[in-house]
Design a protein around this motif. Structure first.
Motif, PDB file in Angstrom:
ATOM      1  N   ALA A   1      30.300  91.369  21.839  1.00  0.00           N
ATOM      2  CA  ALA A   1      31.390  91.653  20.821  1.00  0.00           C
ATOM      3  C   ALA A   1      31.123  92.914  19.940  1.00  0.00           C
ATOM      4  CB  ALA A   1      31.661  90.471  19.710  1.00  0.00           C
ATOM      5  N   ARG A   2      29.726  93.001  19.855  1.00  0.00           N
ATOM      6  CA  ARG A   2      29.325  94.191  18.999  1.00  0.00           C
ATOM      7  C   ARG A   2      28.695  95.467  19.801  1.00  0.00           C
ATOM      8  NH1 ARG A   2      26.554  89.645  16.165  1.00  0.00           N
ATOM      9  NH2 ARG A   2      24.600  90.237  17.051  1.00  0.00           N
ATOM     10  N   LEU A   3      29.064  95.187  21.010  1.00  0.00           N
ATOM     11  CA  LEU A   3      28.396  96.181  22.135  1.00  0.00           C
ATOM     12  C   LEU A   3      26.930  96.614  22.017  1.00  0.00           C
ATOM     13  CD1 LEU A   3      31.228  99.126  22.143  1.00  0.00           C
ATOM     14  CD2 LEU A   3      30.221  97.683  24.155  1.00  0.00           C
ATOM     15  N   GLU A   4      26.345  95.538  21.501  1.00  0.00           N
ATOM     16  CA  GLU A   4      24.877  95.368  21.588  1.00  0.00           C
ATOM     17  C   GLU A   4      24.465  95.259  22.790  1.00  0.00           C
ATOM     18  OE1 GLU A   4      23.603  92.984  18.464  1.00  0.00           O
ATOM     19  OE2 GLU A   4      24.611  94.284  16.821  1.00  0.00           O
ATOM     20  N   ALA A   5      25.070  94.501  23.686  1.00  0.00           N
ATOM     21  CA  ALA A   5      24.713  93.986  24.923  1.00  0.00           C
ATOM     22  C   ALA A   5      25.864  94.579  25.826  1.00  0.00           C
ATOM     23  CB  ALA A   5      24.779  92.547  25.252  1.00  0.00           C
ATOM     24  N   ILE A   6      25.532  95.010  27.108  1.00  0.00           N
ATOM     25  CA  ILE A   6      26.575  95.555  27.999  1.00  0.00           C
ATOM     26  C   ILE A   6      26.489  94.571  29.077  1.00  0.00           C
ATOM     27  CG2 ILE A   6      27.265  97.388  29.580  1.00  0.00           C
ATOM     28  CD1 ILE A   6      27.552  98.032  26.817  1.00  0.00           C
ATOM     29  N   ALA A   7      28.206  94.160  29.624  1.00  0.00           N
ATOM     30  CA  ALA A   7      28.087  93.111  30.365  1.00  0.00           C
ATOM     31  C   ALA A   7      28.540  93.661  31.764  1.00  0.00           C
ATOM     32  CB  ALA A   7      29.199  92.126  29.882  1.00  0.00           C
ATOM     33  N   ALA A   8      28.225  92.779  32.716  1.00  0.00           N
ATOM     34  CA  ALA A   8      28.607  93.333  34.312  1.00  0.00           C
ATOM     35  C   ALA A   8      28.997  91.829  34.785  1.00  0.00           C
ATOM     36  CB  ALA A   8      27.515  94.126  34.766  1.00  0.00           C
ATOM     37  N   LEU A   9      29.786  92.021  36.055  1.00  0.00           N
ATOM     38  CA  LEU A   9      30.207  91.017  36.815  1.00  0.00           C
ATOM     39  C   LEU A   9      29.662  91.330  38.133  1.00  0.00           C
ATOM     40  CD1 LEU A   9      31.534  88.058  37.390  1.00  0.00           C
ATOM     41  CD2 LEU A   9      33.649  89.446  37.685  1.00  0.00           C
TER      42      LEU A   9
ATOM     43  N   MET B   1      34.920  96.039  30.949  1.00  0.00           N
ATOM     44  CA  MET B   1      33.952  95.291  31.429  1.00  0.00           C
ATOM     45  C   MET B   1      33.311  94.632  30.508  1.00  0.00           C
ATOM     46  SD  MET B   1      34.319  95.519  34.671  1.00  0.00           S
ATOM     47  CE  MET B   1      32.542  94.485  34.654  1.00  0.00           C
ATOM     48  N   GLN B   2      33.532  94.726  29.307  1.00  0.00           N
ATOM     49  CA  GLN B   2      32.728  93.693  28.157  1.00  0.00           C
ATOM     50  C   GLN B   2      33.420  92.293  28.461  1.00  0.00           C
ATOM     51  OE1 GLN B   2      29.861  95.478  27.729  1.00  0.00           O
ATOM     52  NE2 GLN B   2      30.027  94.486  25.369  1.00  0.00           N
ATOM     53  N   GLY B   3      34.792  92.416  28.724  1.00  0.00           N
ATOM     54  CA  GLY B   3      35.183  91.053  28.844  1.00  0.00           C
ATOM     55  C   GLY B   3      35.378  90.546  30.015  1.00  0.00           C
ATOM     56  N   ILE B   4      35.292  91.438  31.264  1.00  0.00           N
ATOM     57  CA  ILE B   4      35.429  90.918  32.720  1.00  0.00           C
ATOM     58  C   ILE B   4      34.076  90.518  32.960  1.00  0.00           C
ATOM     59  CG2 ILE B   4      35.483  91.409  35.044  1.00  0.00           C
ATOM     60  CD1 ILE B   4      37.674  93.619  34.100  1.00  0.00           C
ATOM     61  N   GLY B   5      32.886  91.224  32.320  1.00  0.00           N
ATOM     62  CA  GLY B   5      31.594  90.577  32.610  1.00  0.00           C
ATOM     63  C   GLY B   5      31.123  89.522  31.915  1.00  0.00           C
ATOM     64  N   SER B   6      31.715  89.137  30.851  1.00  0.00           N
ATOM     65  CA  SER B   6      31.385  87.957  30.061  1.00  0.00           C
ATOM     66  C   SER B   6      32.276  86.879  29.960  1.00  0.00           C
ATOM     67  CB  SER B   6      30.949  88.518  28.465  1.00  0.00           C
ATOM     68  OG  SER B   6      32.331  88.842  27.779  1.00  0.00           O
ATOM     69  N   TYR B   7      33.464  86.774  30.580  1.00  0.00           N
ATOM     70  CA  TYR B   7      34.213  85.782  30.203  1.00  0.00           C
ATOM     71  C   TYR B   7      33.910  84.570  30.788  1.00  0.00           C
ATOM     72  CZ  TYR B   7      38.885  83.422  30.167  1.00  0.00           C
ATOM     73  OH  TYR B   7      39.918  82.517  29.891  1.00  0.00           O
TER      74      TYR B   7
ATOM     75  N   THR C   1      38.684  84.346  35.324  1.00  0.00           N
ATOM     76  CA  THR C   1      38.233  85.848  34.804  1.00  0.00           C
ATOM     77  C   THR C   1      39.505  86.923  35.428  1.00  0.00           C
ATOM     78  OG1 THR C   1      35.945  85.602  34.850  1.00  0.00           O
ATOM     79  CG2 THR C   1      36.745  87.831  34.830  1.00  0.00           C
ATOM     80  N   LEU C   2      39.914  86.688  36.556  1.00  0.00           N
ATOM     81  CA  LEU C   2      40.827  87.345  37.175  1.00  0.00           C
ATOM     82  C   LEU C   2      42.200  87.165  36.519  1.00  0.00           C
ATOM     83  CD1 LEU C   2      39.959  87.295  41.011  1.00  0.00           C
ATOM     84  CD2 LEU C   2      39.992  89.330  39.434  1.00  0.00           C
ATOM     85  N   ALA C   3      42.355  85.885  36.251  1.00  0.00           N
ATOM     86  CA  ALA C   3      43.839  85.325  35.652  1.00  0.00           C
ATOM     87  C   ALA C   3      43.834  86.034  34.272  1.00  0.00           C
ATOM     88  CB  ALA C   3      43.755  83.822  35.668  1.00  0.00           C
ATOM     89  N   THR C   4      42.647  86.169  33.621  1.00  0.00           N
ATOM     90  CA  THR C   4      42.868  86.678  32.339  1.00  0.00           C
ATOM     91  C   THR C   4      42.833  88.335  32.320  1.00  0.00           C
ATOM     92  OG1 THR C   4      41.660  84.705  31.147  1.00  0.00           O
ATOM     93  CG2 THR C   4      41.648  86.479  30.044  1.00  0.00           C
ATOM     94  N   PHE C   5      42.032  88.938  33.082  1.00  0.00           N
ATOM     95  CA  PHE C   5      42.033  90.289  32.833  1.00  0.00           C
ATOM     96  C   PHE C   5      42.812  91.221  33.907  1.00  0.00           C
ATOM     97  CE2 PHE C   5      38.543  88.423  30.650  1.00  0.00           C
ATOM     98  CZ  PHE C   5      38.469  89.113  29.598  1.00  0.00           C
ATOM     99  N   ARG C   6      43.305  90.553  35.022  1.00  0.00           N
ATOM    100  CA  ARG C   6      43.863  91.412  36.004  1.00  0.00           C
ATOM    101  C   ARG C   6      45.136  92.105  35.534  1.00  0.00           C
ATOM    102  NH1 ARG C   6      45.178  88.767  41.753  1.00  0.00           N
ATOM    103  NH2 ARG C   6      43.134  89.741  42.386  1.00  0.00           N
TER     104      ARG C   6
END
Length: 376
Positions: free
Chosen positions: A114-122, A89-95, A230-235
């Motif tokens: 990148a440092r997990l200092e912020a949690i991402a969401a989509l 989700m760090q990638g899916i939420g921030s891409y 995002t889907l194309a990169t992470f699916r």
């Protein structure tokens, strides 16, 4: 591609080593409704989450590399679904920030991701909207240099723990993606649901949430292009996770079958058991080969190879379902014990066939592409 290139093998070894090191907290984390703080701390210390952002903002690669993400998720999912989701989700939420955000937004958020200092969401789905995202009702309106967001997002991974949400909303005749900080006034979270394999999940309610107009990601009304990117990169990375889960299930079943005697012979040589084990091995290797091929293709051209990523996602998640079911059957009553790893894997396999594109929706899309290709 029959073998991973050396840099990816090194990354895979690193990921496997770390995944093994969190085995002691995997069961606890996999039953959690919120992000496990110890899992987050340990993952942050490895720096592996940096594969989810471009090098310019603290990442390991010039751009997010689908193959790198896939091999790491394969390793993580073999040990802990919670760890796999935390990374994924760090990638899916921030891409979308990396692709459509302003320089200011990218510099503010991506290094923290990148440092997990912020949690991402989509935030895409809604109570009445799943696969048919064009039916969504969440809205965004620009007023006096601000974006006003109203709506209700449902079944959102990381809800409650996320530091920001990339929210898909209707804007005029189109759909826009907007970065909404979790701390913005008007944002609230409800833990309305939980699933059979516990997950960090919740509903995000947005009531007259105001953010700067610069928080729009990409062009007004063009948000779907960023969702598709995002889907194309992470699916395909979901396929990697499914392969890892299936491999872990087989590694639970084989020692059990080899070490247990029934009717005077090893269970691994009794009746249909050897055939089921061999068929599971075959399913895994077939899924892994397609997954690696699709991930390498996605790393080169995500949108141009989305059909391969979609095939891999279906093939690997359906294979994982078959494999883990056979493995539970092979282990008999021992495969049903609550709290055992095989039971946990069994529950974790089921949602994979639904999230990030259900099997049926993906197959329908693939069928349309196939007909179009062969009937030109």
């Amino acid at each position: 591609m029959f073998e991973l290139p050396a840099p990816y093998r090194a990354l895979q070894d690193e990921a496997r080593g770390f995944a093994a090191s969190v085995r002691d907290i995997a069961e606890r984390a996999d039953e959690a409704d919120d992000i496990d703080p110890e899992m987050r701390k340990r993952l942050a210390e490895t720096g592996l989450a940096s594969i989810m952002v471009p090098a310019e903002f603290g990442g390991r690669h010039a751009e997010v590399d689908s193959l790198a993400v896939t091999v790491v998720r394969e390793a993580f999912a073999a040990e802990s679904a919670h760890l796999d989701s935390l990374l994924g989700m760090q990638g899916i939420g921030s891409y979308a920030i990396g692709k459509g955000g302003s320089r200011q937004l990218r510099e503010e958020w991506l290094p923290k991701v990148a440092r997990l200092e912020a949690i991402a969401a989509l935030a895409l789905t809604e109570p009445g909207v799943g696969s048919d995202l064009k039916a969504l009702s969440t809205s965004v309106t620009e007023r006096d240099g601000e974006l006003v967001v109203n709506g209700h997002k449902s079944f959102i991974t990381n809800a409650g723990d996320a530091d920001f949400y990339c929210v898909l909303a209707r804007e005029g005749e189109g759909y826009s993606l907007v970065l909404v900080p979790a701390a913005a006034p008007g944002v609230s979270v409800e833990k309305a649901h939980q699933i059979i394999a516990p997950h960090v999940l919740g509903d995000v309610l947005l009531h007259d949430v105001r953010v700067p107009a610069g928080n729009r990601l990409g062009e007004p009304g063009k948000g779907f292009s960023l969702v598709l990117a995002t889907l194309a990169t992470f699916r395909v990375s979901v396929a990697g996770a499914a392969v890892g889960l299936a491999q872990a299930a087989l590694e639970e079943a084989v020692p059990h079958a080899a070490g247990r005697e029934q009717f005077g012979v090893s269970l691994a040589r009794l009746g249909s058991v050897p055939g089921n084990l061999a068929l599971s091995w075959t399913d895994i290797e077939g899924a892994r080969t397609l997954t690696y091929r699709a991930a390498a293709a996605a790393a080169r051209d995500p949108l141009g190879n989305l059909h391969l990523s979609s095939m891999a996602k279906v093939a690997a998640t359906e294979a994982a379902a078959r494999v883990v079911d056979r493995c539970v059957q092979t282990m008999g009553r021992f495969g049903l014990v609550r709290g055992s790893k095989i039971e946990r894997l069994y529950r974790e396999a089921r949602p994979m066939r639904i999230y990030e594109g259900s099997t049926e929706v993906i197959l329908d899309s693939l069928a349309k592409q196939l007909v179009k290709r062969l009937t030109k």
